[in-house]
Design a protein around this motif. Structure first.
Motif, PDB file in Angstrom:
ATOM      1  N   ASP A 193       0.827  -1.210   0.000  1.00 46.54           N
ATOM      2  CA  ASP A 193       0.000   0.000   0.000  1.00 46.54           C
ATOM      3  C   ASP A 193       0.859   1.257   0.000  1.00 46.54           C
ATOM      4  O   ASP A 193       2.026   1.224   0.390  1.00 46.54           O
ATOM      5  N   GLU A 194       0.249   2.335  -0.438  1.00 48.76           N
ATOM      6  CA  GLU A 194       0.785   3.686  -0.252  1.00 48.76           C
ATOM      7  C   GLU A 194       2.281   3.777  -0.567  1.00 48.76           C
ATOM      8  O   GLU A 194       3.081   4.124   0.297  1.00 48.76           O
ATOM      9  N   TRP A 239      -2.183  -5.370   0.445  1.00 42.56           N
ATOM     10  CA  TRP A 239      -3.240  -4.348   0.413  1.00 42.56           C
ATOM     11  C   TRP A 239      -3.684  -4.135  -1.038  1.00 42.56           C
ATOM     12  O   TRP A 239      -2.955  -4.473  -1.973  1.00 42.56           O
ATOM     13  N   TRP A 247      -8.860  -2.394   1.574  1.00 39.75           N
ATOM     14  CA  TRP A 247      -8.953  -1.407   2.659  1.00 39.75           C
ATOM     15  C   TRP A 247      -9.502  -0.075   2.175  1.00 39.75           C
ATOM     16  O   TRP A 247     -10.153   0.635   2.932  1.00 39.75           O
ATOM     17  N   TYR A 305     -11.837  -0.011  10.287  1.00 45.65           N
ATOM     18  CA  TYR A 305     -10.653   0.658  10.827  1.00 45.65           C
ATOM     19  C   TYR A 305     -10.910   1.042  12.280  1.00 45.65           C
ATOM     20  O   TYR A 305     -11.478   2.072  12.601  1.00 45.65           O
ATOM     21  N   TRP A 364      -4.382   0.650  13.585  1.00 47.11           N
ATOM     22  CA  TRP A 364      -3.180   1.425  13.263  1.00 47.11           C
ATOM     23  C   TRP A 364      -2.827   2.276  14.472  1.00 47.11           C
ATOM     24  O   TRP A 364      -3.706   2.867  15.106  1.00 47.11           O
TER      25      TRP A 364
END
Ligand code: ACM
Length: 762
Positions: free
Chosen positions: A328-329, A378, A395, A420, A470
């Motif tokens: 992810d990201e 992810w 997600w 989340y 998280w």
């Protein structure tokens, strides 16, 4: 033939009425009540038949000893048919309905019998413990019952980010204990981050010696402009011995541990230790800020050799069939600037950096396959083409999961808007810790992980569901427990129980049986709002009967009606219904505080009580101008400041066709006042919802109904209106760019619709 149907309905209604309320979470597949009662006492014997039944029997024995002070004898073997007063755990080779997690629990006055395959017997014991009292009682009676139970999904996950903040081994064991109580079977252990690397890798000691420490941590949510706390953060890491210990601890509770090693992004801490695996020379620091770092792994041969080594050690530590490789990201700036990455794109005939990421993940999949494991990542791993055997964790909503299932890939659903658990659980002002976001336990419970748009075959690819924790804003275990619980119990039921049998009100009732159990585990869960606490808007009725109750056994509710903070010393404790006087048009603020039997305090949970008279429609004359706007320039510190400034002359006025902000997208600091009409189609109580980046307010007939300065959370309010035209005014302000405005309305029981569609009369 009508008779069988009628009979079936009769039986159903008898069964429904006959079922005593039980407090089991997650809700079992079927429960039928028998007659009689089993009385558990000091003479009760525990029998264990089969391999793992002994371990389960021992756990049950220890639990009874700790909660009830009973030290029961355990027999290894099968009880005689005529034997009485026993609890029998029986492991069988056959899996009930094909599931190793299924079990049957029967009790009558003679015995308690739990039968199933390996994990099934363990889960039957968990259910049995929930049928018994959580605290010591003299009489331990269990009403005769037959429970047949099996999970809806095979993957019932809970995640923990140990990169941003570190959680000690003892905490992880506690987390696993509670997961097991609620039949959660997958612990997703997020081990590496920009802000810290937490797993010992023998071949690369700097990952833990260096990359587990950062010089300081950004304060709260102050990432821009950055404010650091100046306190070095060197909490440690997990040694391989500790990892093996946790994996074994989890396995004993039928929990699989999935390690996550992030790549190519969220890798800045690793690059701080080994800058040679970046595309640029560095040096890098272990990141002290939150967000998404641009410093990602470079797709060089040295990097893959490094990842191969790391994953070899990881694969040897974790028996799970999957390794989570993140994905992810991963911002592509570093690859765009890198001659090496650009050459690689050409050499491999890739279109762009997304395809390079896909190429990267496919390389890693080969590495992971060579170690006898599969990858999960992810949903960004779909971009540029998903690796052939990858499982996708969705997600960013459900779209990634839906796309993956349609491509015949397995999916774990974990969409932010339901799963989340790091998001706040109520309005910011009522939360004990500043978590950001907004996700109530009811919203978690409402989730169905099998999207209706998928075919039956595609739905088969949905392995299950997972809650993510998280830890950016969780500096310690107390905050993590507050965030994860009790929402993780709602998630457990989403994962375990049949969709058709789930109902939130019934779940809420069963939760009351769980809080004392969480207390026993030392879990500092978020204390629930009092039941009956809700905004009240009544029409021309000057009295309201306030009725509150706590879902927490033994808790006290303190309240005020004058806007002051409730306090156990000075405020009344709610004990019986209160008749509250509501003078017309005078809003009263109800503020409540819940204090548990052992003195733990909730946040302050608020509601407004209001007796109103509907606003009359305004007289309408011809030639109404429709929606207009007035544009103001400036950086207004608050919405109220802007509302004051907007009394003056604007820079510009004009007609607007809607509340769209596209004409102002290039402006950085400004305010807008929209004026128009709202046509109320009937008499009624109207609901208005506003969300804006940065802030907005809605006024009707000169009264501000709702103001919202939180760009993440929508805010809403209700107002009674008479049928007809009403003056509508919207204040909107922007600081620094990123204009966004959402306005919606609805009548009771109706779906929200955009305020844009309520066209002003022309
Ligand atoms: C994620 O929340 N970045 C997977």
């Amino acid at each position: 033939m009508r008779f069988p149907l009628l009979l079936a309905l009769l039986c159903l209604s008898v069964a429904l009425h006959a079922e005593p309320p039980h407090g089991v979470v997650p809700l079992p597949h079927s429960i039928h009540t028998g007659s009689g009662t089993f009385a558990l006492n000091g003479q009760t014997r525990i029998f264990a038949t089969g391999d793992s039944a002994r371990a389960t029997a021992t756990m049950f024995h220890d639990w009874l000893r700790d909660t009830q002070g009973l030290d029961l004898a355990i027999d290894n073997g099968t009880p005689r048919k005529d034997e009485r007063n026993l609890v029998w755990f029986e492991t069988t080779k056959t899996k009930r309905g094909g599931s190793a997690e299924a079990y049957r629990l029967t009790t009558d006055e003679r015995r308690i019998h739990v039968v199933g395959a390996d994990a099934g017997v363990f889960y039957g014991m968990q259910t049995l413990m929930q049928l018994l009292p959580a605290a010591k009682q003299d009489k331990l009676d269990i009403a005769a019952v037959e429970i047949d139970d099996a999970p809806r999904f095979a993957w019932r996950g809970l995640h923990l980010d140990t990169g941003r903040h570190f959680f000690p081994v003892a905490f992880i064991e506690k987390y696993l204990d509670v997961m097991a109580m609620y039949k959660l079977n997958t612990f997703h252990w997020h081990l590496t981050e920009d802000q810290g690397w937490r797993i010992e890798i023998k071949k690369y000691p700097r990952l833990t010696e260096f990359a587990s420490k950062r010089s300081e941590t950004v304060v709260d949510h102050k990432v821009d402009p950055y404010i650091g706390d100046g306190i070095p953060y060197a909490p440690g890491y997990y040694t391989q011995d500790q990892v093996r210990g946790i994996v074994a601890y989890a396995a004993a509770r039928h929990i699989t541990v999935i390690p996550e090693i992030e790549m190519p992004g969220h890798a800045q801490a690793a690059l701080a230790a080994y800058p040679q695996f970046a595309c640029t020379p560095g040096p890098f620091e272990v990141w002290t800020n939150w967000g998404v770092s641009e410093n990602i792994f470079c797709p060089k041969e040295e990097t893959f050799a490094f990842l191969d080594d790391v994953l070899s050690e990881v694969a040897a530590l974790f028996p799970a069939p999957y390794i989570h490789i993140g994905g992810d990201e991963a911002p592509k700036e570093a690859w765009k600037k890198s001659a090496f990455a650009q050459d690689l794109i050409k050499r491999e005939k890739l279109k762009n950096e997304e395809e390079l990421q896909s190429w990267f993940i496919r390389r890693v999949e080969k590495i992971v396959h060579a170690k006898g494991k599969r990858i999960i990542g992810w949903d960004e791993i779909l971009e540029g083409g998903v690796a052939p055997d990858a499982t996708v964790m969705s997600w960013r909503g459900e779209q990634g999961g839906i796309a993956a299932a349609k491509q015949n890939h397995d999916v774990v659903m974990s969409p932010g808007e339901y799963c989340y658990l790091d998001h706040a659980q109520g309005p910011a002002e009522s939360e004990l810790f500043p978590l950001g976001g907004y996700l109530t336990i009811g919203q978690v419970y409402a989730y169905d992980p099998q999207p209706a748009v998928l075919s039956a075959r595609e739905r088969g690819h949905i392995l299950g569901v997972q809650g993510n924790v998280w830890s950016e804003h969780m500096p310690n275990a107390e905050v993590a427990e507050y965030a994860a619980f009790p929402r993780a119990l709602a998630l457990a039921e989403v994962g375990w129980s049949a969709q058709s049998t789930r109902a939130y009100a019934d779940f809420e009732r069963r939760l009351a049986n769980q809080y004392p159990r969480l207390d026993r585990e030392g879990i500092r869960y978020r204390i629930p709002e009092p039941q009956g606490l809700a905004d009240v808007l009544q029409i021309d009725q000057p009295h309201y009967r306030l009725q509150l109750a706590s879902g927490l056994p033994g808790a006290s509710i303190y309240y005020t009606l004058d806007g002051t903070l409730p306090d156990p010393k000075f405020s009344p404790r709610f004990s019986a219904p209160v008749d509250v006087e509501l003078p017309l048009e005078q809003k009263r603020e109800l503020r409540t505080l819940v204090v548990t039997a052992d003195g733990r305090r909730s946040g302050v949970y608020n509601a407004t009580l209001w007796n109103r008279h509907p606003k009359p429609a305004v007289a309408v004359t011809g030639g109404n101008p429709g929606l207009t706007y007035a544009y103001y320039e400036g950086r207004f510190p608050t919405l109220l400041e802007f509302e004051k400034a907007a009394a003056g002359e604007p820079v510009k006025r004009g007609e607007a066709r809607s509340f769209a902000l596209k004409d102002f997208k290039d402006k950085k600091n400004f305010g807008l006042v929209f004026d128009g009409e709202f046509d109320a189609p009937t008499d009624g109580i109207y609901r208005f919802v506003v969300r804006a980046d940065d802030a907005a307010a809605i006024a009707i007939d000169g009264e501000v109904i709702v103001r919202n300065e939180d760009y993440e959370q929508p805010r809403e309010a209700r107002v009674p209106l008479q049928h007809g035209a009403h003056r509508l005014r919207v204040h909107y302000m922007q600081r620094g760019g990123g204009a966004d405005l959402h306005l919606q309305w609805a009548l009771p029981g109706q779906a929200l619709r955009d305020l844009d569609t309520a066209k002003p009369r022309r």
